[in-house]
Scaffold this active site. Structure first.
Site, PDB file in Angstrom:
ATOM      1  N   ILE A   1      37.592  38.578  30.210  1.00  0.00           N
ATOM      2  CA  ILE A   1      38.335  37.350  29.946  1.00  0.00           C
ATOM      3  C   ILE A   1      38.169  36.449  31.155  1.00  0.00           C
ATOM      4  CG2 ILE A   1      40.583  36.336  29.366  1.00  0.00           C
ATOM      5  CD1 ILE A   1      41.402  38.978  28.163  1.00  0.00           C
ATOM      6  N   GLU A   2      38.120  35.164  30.939  1.00  0.00           N
ATOM      7  CA  GLU A   2      37.817  34.201  31.990  1.00  0.00           C
ATOM      8  C   GLU A   2      38.756  34.294  33.190  1.00  0.00           C
ATOM      9  OE1 GLU A   2      40.014  30.318  30.111  1.00  0.00           O
ATOM     10  OE2 GLU A   2      38.403  31.271  29.004  1.00  0.00           O
ATOM     11  N   SER A   3      39.951  34.827  32.989  1.00  0.00           N
ATOM     12  CA  SER A   3      40.941  34.937  34.055  1.00  0.00           C
ATOM     13  C   SER A   3      40.511  35.889  35.157  1.00  0.00           C
ATOM     14  CB  SER A   3      42.264  35.427  33.476  1.00  0.00           C
ATOM     15  OG  SER A   3      42.071  36.666  32.804  1.00  0.00           O
ATOM     16  N   GLY A   4      39.513  36.747  34.877  1.00  0.00           N
ATOM     17  CA  GLY A   4      39.046  37.716  35.849  1.00  0.00           C
ATOM     18  C   GLY A   4      39.177  39.157  35.395  1.00  0.00           C
TER      19      GLY A   4
ATOM     20  N   HIS B   1      39.463  34.826  39.887  1.00  0.00           N
ATOM     21  CA  HIS B   1      39.161  33.871  38.817  1.00  0.00           C
ATOM     22  C   HIS B   1      37.748  33.293  38.951  1.00  0.00           C
ATOM     23  CE1 HIS B   1      41.225  30.331  36.425  1.00  0.00           C
ATOM     24  NE2 HIS B   1      40.329  30.960  35.709  1.00  0.00           N
TER      25      HIS B   1
END
Length: 522
Positions: free
Chosen positions: A325-328, A352
């Site tokens: 997920i893009e959040s890390g 991130h």
């Protein structure tokens, strides 16, 4: 480093200051400080005319940036997403603030660029979309379009076009941690995400700005393990200890602290809930058929984030892919909805910006994304529609370099109601609005750019599947039970190319369902 109250932190911010915020959705915001800034403004009229810079969306619908979304308090905002910020959206839509929307990944990297003292950041990400100055330049409302402030420029380097994202000023940055020691060293042990807090603190320092940290605990100097120090003390100017963590320092919207989301507790897979059947799950069941073993996968917000992970878990597919997920976050089962960005049983939680390094440089094998509008050229809009100013988030950063993109969306919205009976799909009530339009309102994904670069793009709905070709959208599959003309072609605002090899979607998608009663999508 000085310990101060939240009200004292608010009083230090002068009129016209540029403040940077870190966070992701409803997680990682300095709510105690933000509420104090709002309260001080409402009481005294100061600080006023603040410029706000942030990467990800900064609220779960009630907290974070929403606290300071007050006319007069904010005059300019540069950010990535406002889908869960109704008051902020209203300020943007009514031209009460000057708004610029840029890709989330570019904004996380801009923190690092500024930390290096550089004037801006070069990237191909955004070319052909509304961020491109040849289209809209990321100017997200009329007030921004009337301004001479151009946040993005096109430059030509070594035979190729790039976008140049300009650095922004930072007078104060608000970052959050779990604990701070007496020397100012900060840990993020109970936080669900690492985010871009280190780069943000360094960016502020590079510009002579101040760093304000909100934490839950104060601990003795030397008791935070060196590898657990997310921000060294020399970067911190002021520390605020949240007096009411249950309100102002929640780990996630659903809990003050849940160890599953910070990687401190791993639960058996059987303890995870099974999704009830719905039209969204139906779309997810078709979409996961695009998976290939070993693929590095990204999930976007909406149907992908809510459905793909749980469906994959039910089918035993999680072990066959690397979910990100893009959040890390890497691995696990996504929480979804207003907790998009975190997972249960994560394998790794990266910062991130580093997650976006991989997305930009390598391009993930497959991304699942939502869609609000799709047009005859394969363009997709998720950022602005029906008068609503949502923003692009990390959508552009992920979809443009990805090797394969699978868009997941209902065919229509506004009252759509479907049912499944005997392995066939029935459109009980058609939605009021078709998502397949002649020309999207805003280009968040460029079909032309994707086609020119040979990207594999699939559009999955509950009743039909399309693929992108150089000539436009091609209909390749229809659901069992639906009528091609009545339920698909007549509902679209344009005529797609119908494949001569048009197939019926795999019937197993429509069997083995939990219920067959009508399912409504508003």
């Amino acid at each position: 480093m000085e310990f101060i109250e939240a009200s004292e932190a608010a009083a230090k911010i002068e009129d016209g200051s540029a403040i940077a915020l870190t966070g992701f959705g409803g997680m990682g915001q300095c709510d105690a400080v933000l509420k104090s800034i709002r309260d001080l403004y409402l009481r005294t009229g100061h600080p006023q005319n603040l410029s706000v810079f942030h990467a990800a969306g900064q609220s779960d619908g009630t907290n974070g940036l929403e606290y300071i979304a007050v006319e007069g308090l904010i005059s300019k905002v540069v950010g990535g997403h406002w889908g869960l910020l109704p008051r902020m959206q209203q300020l943007i839509e009514q031209n009460r603030v000057e708004a610029y929307c840029l890709p989330q990944g570019q904004l996380t990297h801009l923190f690092r660029t500024m930390a290096n003292g550089l004037p801006g950041h070069f990237s191909m990400i955004g070319l052909g979309t509304f961020v491109d100055p040849n289209v809209e330049g990321g100017k997200f409302n009329d007030k921004a379009k009337a301004s001479s402030d151009n946040r993005v420029e096109v430059v030509h380097i070594l035979g190729s076009d790039y976008l140049f994202y300009k650095s922004v000023p930072i007078d104060y940055v608000l970052i959050r941690g779990t604990a701070i020691d007496e020397a100012g060293n900060v840990s993020v042990k109970e936080e669900p995400l690492k985010l871009e807090i280190l780069a943000a603190a360094q960016a502020a320092k590079a510009q002579g700005g101040k760093v304000i940290v909100q934490v839950k605990y104060v601990v003795k100097h030397g008791t935070i393990h060196p590898k657990d120090v997310a921000i060294p003390g020399y970067l911190v100017d002021y520390a605020v200890v949240a007096k009411n963590p249950a309100q102002d320092h929640r780990q996630v919207p659903s809990a003050v602290y849940d160890p599953r989301y910070s990687g401190d507790l791993v639960v058996p897979d059987k303890a995870l809930p099974t999704l009830p059947f719905s039209v969204r799950k139906l779309i997810g069941r078709r979409a996961v058929k695009e998976l290939t073993p070993g693929a590095v996968v990204n999930l976007g917000i909406g149907i992908p984030g809510d459905v793909i992970g749980p469906v994959s878990a039910e089918k035993g597919l999680l072990e066959q892919m690397v979910l990100t997920i893009e959040s890390g976050v890497v691995g696990g089962v996504p929480a979804g909805k207003n907790q998009f960005g975190i997972t249960v049983n994560a394998e790794a939680i990266l910062d991130h910006a580093s997650q976006f390094d991989y997305y930009h440089g390598c391009g993930i094998d497959l991304t699942f994304m939502g869609a609000a509008q799709i047009d005859q050229y394969g363009n997709v809009n998720v950022s602005q529609f029906g008068g609503r100013k949502i923003g692009c988030g990390g959508f552009i950063d992920v979809t443009q370099p990805a090797k394969k993109v699978v868009f997941c969306t209902t065919f229509t919205n506004g009252g759509l109601e479907v049912a499944v009976q005997d392995g066939k799909l029935e459109i009980v009530r058609e939605g009021r609005h078709s998502k397949f339009v002649c020309g999207v309102e805003q280009i968040t994904f460029s079909g032309k750019y994707a086609a020119v670069h040979g990207k594999e793009v699939v559009y999955v709905t509950e009743r039909a599947v399309f693929v992108l070709s150089e000539e436009g959208l091609v209909l390749t599959e229809i659901a069992p039970g639906v009528d091609l003309q009545r339920n698909i072609l007549d509902v679209m605002d344009f005529a797609p190319i119908v494949s001569p090899d048009l197939k019926v979607m795999d019937e197993d998608i429509f069997h083995d369902v939990i219920r067959s009663a009508p399912m409504e999508v508003t």
